[in-house]
Design a protein around this motif. Structure first.
Motif, PDB file in Angstrom:
ATOM      1  N   ILE A 214       8.239  -7.843   5.629  1.00 50.35           N
ATOM      2  CA  ILE A 214       8.198  -9.054   4.794  1.00 50.35           C
ATOM      3  C   ILE A 214       8.383 -10.283   5.677  1.00 50.35           C
ATOM      4  N   SER A 215       9.352 -10.213   6.593  1.00 45.67           N
ATOM      5  CA  SER A 215       9.619 -11.356   7.489  1.00 45.67           C
ATOM      6  C   SER A 215       8.458 -11.618   8.442  1.00 45.67           C
ATOM      7  N   MET A 216       7.686 -10.557   8.743  1.00 41.09           N
ATOM      8  CA  MET A 216       6.537 -10.689   9.645  1.00 41.09           C
ATOM      9  C   MET A 216       5.270 -11.106   8.903  1.00 41.09           C
ATOM     10  N   GLY A 217       5.345 -11.164   7.572  1.00 42.31           N
ATOM     11  CA  GLY A 217       4.178 -11.561   6.781  1.00 42.31           C
ATOM     12  C   GLY A 217       3.112 -10.495   6.684  1.00 42.31           C
ATOM     13  N   ILE A 218       3.517  -9.225   6.836  1.00 46.60           N
ATOM     14  CA  ILE A 218       2.533  -8.131   6.774  1.00 46.60           C
ATOM     15  C   ILE A 218       2.863  -7.147   5.650  1.00 46.60           C
ATOM     16  N   PHE A 219       3.532  -7.630   4.606  1.00 44.18           N
ATOM     17  CA  PHE A 219       3.883  -6.769   3.477  1.00 44.18           C
ATOM     18  C   PHE A 219       3.099  -7.195   2.242  1.00 44.18           C
ATOM     19  N   LYS A 220       2.581  -6.195   1.497  1.00 43.53           N
ATOM     20  CA  LYS A 220       1.793  -6.510   0.304  1.00 43.53           C
ATOM     21  C   LYS A 220       2.134  -5.514  -0.804  1.00 43.53           C
ATOM     22  N   VAL A 221       2.347  -6.041  -2.012  1.00 44.49           N
ATOM     23  CA  VAL A 221       2.568  -5.196  -3.185  1.00 44.49           C
ATOM     24  C   VAL A 221       1.232  -4.986  -3.883  1.00 44.49           C
ATOM     25  N   LEU A 222       0.883  -3.705  -4.096  1.00 43.09           N
ATOM     26  CA  LEU A 222      -0.384  -3.366  -4.747  1.00 43.09           C
ATOM     27  C   LEU A 222      -0.159  -3.033  -6.211  1.00 43.09           C
ATOM     28  N   GLU A 223      -1.043  -3.513  -7.064  1.00 41.32           N
ATOM     29  CA  GLU A 223      -0.989  -3.183  -8.490  1.00 41.32           C
ATOM     30  C   GLU A 223      -1.411  -1.724  -8.663  1.00 41.32           C
ATOM     31  N   SER A 224      -0.488  -0.892  -9.117  1.00 40.88           N
ATOM     32  CA  SER A 224      -0.780   0.539  -9.280  1.00 40.88           C
ATOM     33  C   SER A 224      -1.760   0.752 -10.431  1.00 40.88           C
ATOM     34  N   PRO A 225      -2.864   1.468 -10.199  1.00 48.08           N
ATOM     35  CA  PRO A 225      -3.863   1.679 -11.254  1.00 48.08           C
ATOM     36  C   PRO A 225      -3.355   2.545 -12.408  1.00 48.08           C
ATOM     37  N   LEU A 226      -2.427   3.452 -12.116  1.00 49.35           N
ATOM     38  CA  LEU A 226      -1.914   4.363 -13.147  1.00 49.35           C
ATOM     39  C   LEU A 226      -0.404   4.238 -13.271  1.00 49.35           C
ATOM     40  N   GLY A 227       0.096   4.519 -14.465  1.00 47.94           N
ATOM     41  CA  GLY A 227       1.532   4.415 -14.711  1.00 47.94           C
ATOM     42  C   GLY A 227       2.276   5.728 -14.551  1.00 47.94           C
ATOM     43  N   ILE A 228       1.661   6.681 -13.871  1.00 47.20           N
ATOM     44  CA  ILE A 228       2.267   8.003 -13.718  1.00 47.20           C
ATOM     45  C   ILE A 228       3.260   8.005 -12.562  1.00 47.20           C
ATOM     46  N   THR A 229       4.424   8.628 -12.772  1.00 43.65           N
ATOM     47  CA  THR A 229       5.388   8.853 -11.702  1.00 43.65           C
ATOM     48  C   THR A 229       5.791  10.319 -11.719  1.00 43.65           C
ATOM     49  N   THR A 230       6.561  10.731 -10.736  1.00 44.44           N
ATOM     50  CA  THR A 230       7.058  12.110 -10.707  1.00 44.44           C
ATOM     51  C   THR A 230       7.903  12.389 -11.942  1.00 44.44           C
ATOM     52  N   THR A 231       8.681  11.398 -12.375  1.00 46.32           N
ATOM     53  CA  THR A 231       9.495  11.557 -13.585  1.00 46.32           C
ATOM     54  C   THR A 231       8.621  11.811 -14.805  1.00 46.32           C
ATOM     55  N   THR A 232       7.452  11.172 -14.861  1.00 46.98           N
ATOM     56  CA  THR A 232       6.505  11.397 -15.962  1.00 46.98           C
ATOM     57  C   THR A 232       6.139  12.870 -16.050  1.00 46.98           C
ATOM     58  N   ILE A 233       5.828  13.475 -14.898  1.00 43.55           N
ATOM     59  CA  ILE A 233       5.435  14.882 -14.859  1.00 43.55           C
ATOM     60  C   ILE A 233       6.602  15.765 -15.281  1.00 43.55           C
ATOM     61  N   ILE A 234       7.787  15.470 -14.765  1.00 44.21           N
ATOM     62  CA  ILE A 234       8.967  16.268 -15.097  1.00 44.21           C
ATOM     63  C   ILE A 234       9.255  16.210 -16.590  1.00 44.21           C
ATOM     64  N   LYS A 235       9.126  15.028 -17.184  1.00 43.46           N
ATOM     65  CA  LYS A 235       9.411  14.887 -18.620  1.00 43.46           C
ATOM     66  C   LYS A 235       8.425  15.675 -19.468  1.00 43.46           C
TER      67      LYS A 235
END
Length: 314
Positions: A260-281
């Motif tokens: 972040i301090s180096m200006g090389i960090f980017k947050v990407l919009e995740s196309p899907l709302g699936i997580t590992t917790t989703t699968i476990i549930k």
């Protein structure tokens, strides 16, 4: 989506029947120009007890390959069911509390030899990673001197479609995608003692099998350091908006503080709302059906391991 992302897959036929009927077999040969129908060396039996691949064998178009041991869905579901089985031992936990155990990082503890610990499908993994297997999963592509290297890290537990899609987006941002896989200890410390469901080597090979991934760091550090960025010549560090741990900016030690301090960090919009917790549930919500399935499949797996013979080839 998952199978399409596997680097060895050329085409996917959706909604294929479980049993290879004569009609479907003819479609494979005539329409898709299939040469052989292949299955692992573990038995595949229909509910009526007949061989699911009998027609292919009769036609002389069947080939058997060595099964990849220790990574069956029966084995993985069995691990998740450990948290559910406490309900059958003690009535003190409601169904909703079982789901909270996964979300809040609480894992039921079982004494060795207890019914929950010895129930079908919860045995120790048979998965044995070798250097040869890791090489087989590698795509062999090296980083060029002017490559734009994108880095993304995570647990990548129960590798799923959400992982596939964020890796696809990350790969599109550069020429080479480097993926950091956190250690089992790191995952447990950040997500609860019940995690990860799959161990480090299983998770690493799951990610390596994805066509969008060029290389993985097996046991990547939690914090992305300046030394690490320099060593791997990383141009961009990315992170998805949908993740198990998205409070990194609020943490005292932000793992992405350096990029972040180096200006090389980017947050990407995740196309899907699936997580590992989703699968476990999903498993927890249907745990009774999965329990019955695993009891039956677990016996089949047990017989396979007790009676298996050597099958040549990797």
């Amino acid at each position: 989506m998952m199978v399409n992302a596997v680097k060895w897959v050329d085409e996917v036929i959706p909604e294929a029947p479980y049993a290879i009927t004569e009609e479907f077999m003819k479609k494979l040969f005539d329409e898709y120009k299939i040469d052989f129908i292949i299955h692992g060396d573990d038995p595949c039996v229909l509910p009526d007890g007949t061989d699911a691949y009998a027609h292919a064998k009769k036609a002389g178009r069947y080939k058997q390959i060595k099964r990849t041991e220790g990574v069956s869905s029966t084995d993985i579901v069995g691990r998740m069911l450990l948290c559910v089985r406490e309900r059958s031992i003690s009535d003190s936990h409601s169904h909703s509390s079982l789901q909270r155990q996964f979300s809040n990082g609480h894992s039921p503890k079982f004494e060795p030899g207890s019914p929950a610990a010895t129930a079908s499908g919860t045995r120790i993994s048979h998965f044995l990673p070798t250097s040869r297997r890791i090489v087989q999963f590698s795509n062999g592509r090296g980083r060029g001197p002017h490559s734009r290297i994108v880095y993304i890290d995570g647990a990548f537990d129960l590798f799923h479609a959400g992982h596939v899609e964020i890796l696809r987006l990350a790969r599109d941002l550069g020429d080479f995608l480097l993926v950091g896989i956190h250690t089992d200890q790191t995952v447990s410390a950040t997500r609860g003692s019940h995690r990860p469901i799959m161990n480090l080597h299983e998770r690493s090979l799951s990610v390596l099998a994805c066509r969008y991934v060029d290389e993985v760091i097996i046991g990547a550090p939690w914090e992305v350091s300046k030394d690490m960025i320099t060593t791997f010549n990383i141009s961009l560090v990315v992170h998805g908006t949908v993740a198990e741990n998205n409070d990194f900016e609020k943490e005292q030690c932000n793992p992405y503080a350096v990029p972040i301090s180096m200006g090389i960090f980017k947050v990407l919009e995740s196309p899907l709302g699936i997580t590992t917790t989703t699968i476990i549930k999903r498993i927890v919500s249907n745990h009774e059906a999965y329990q019955k399935r695993n009891e039956k499949k677990g016996e089949s797996e047990k017989r396979y391991y007790e009676g298996k013979g050597h099958v040549s080839g990797d």
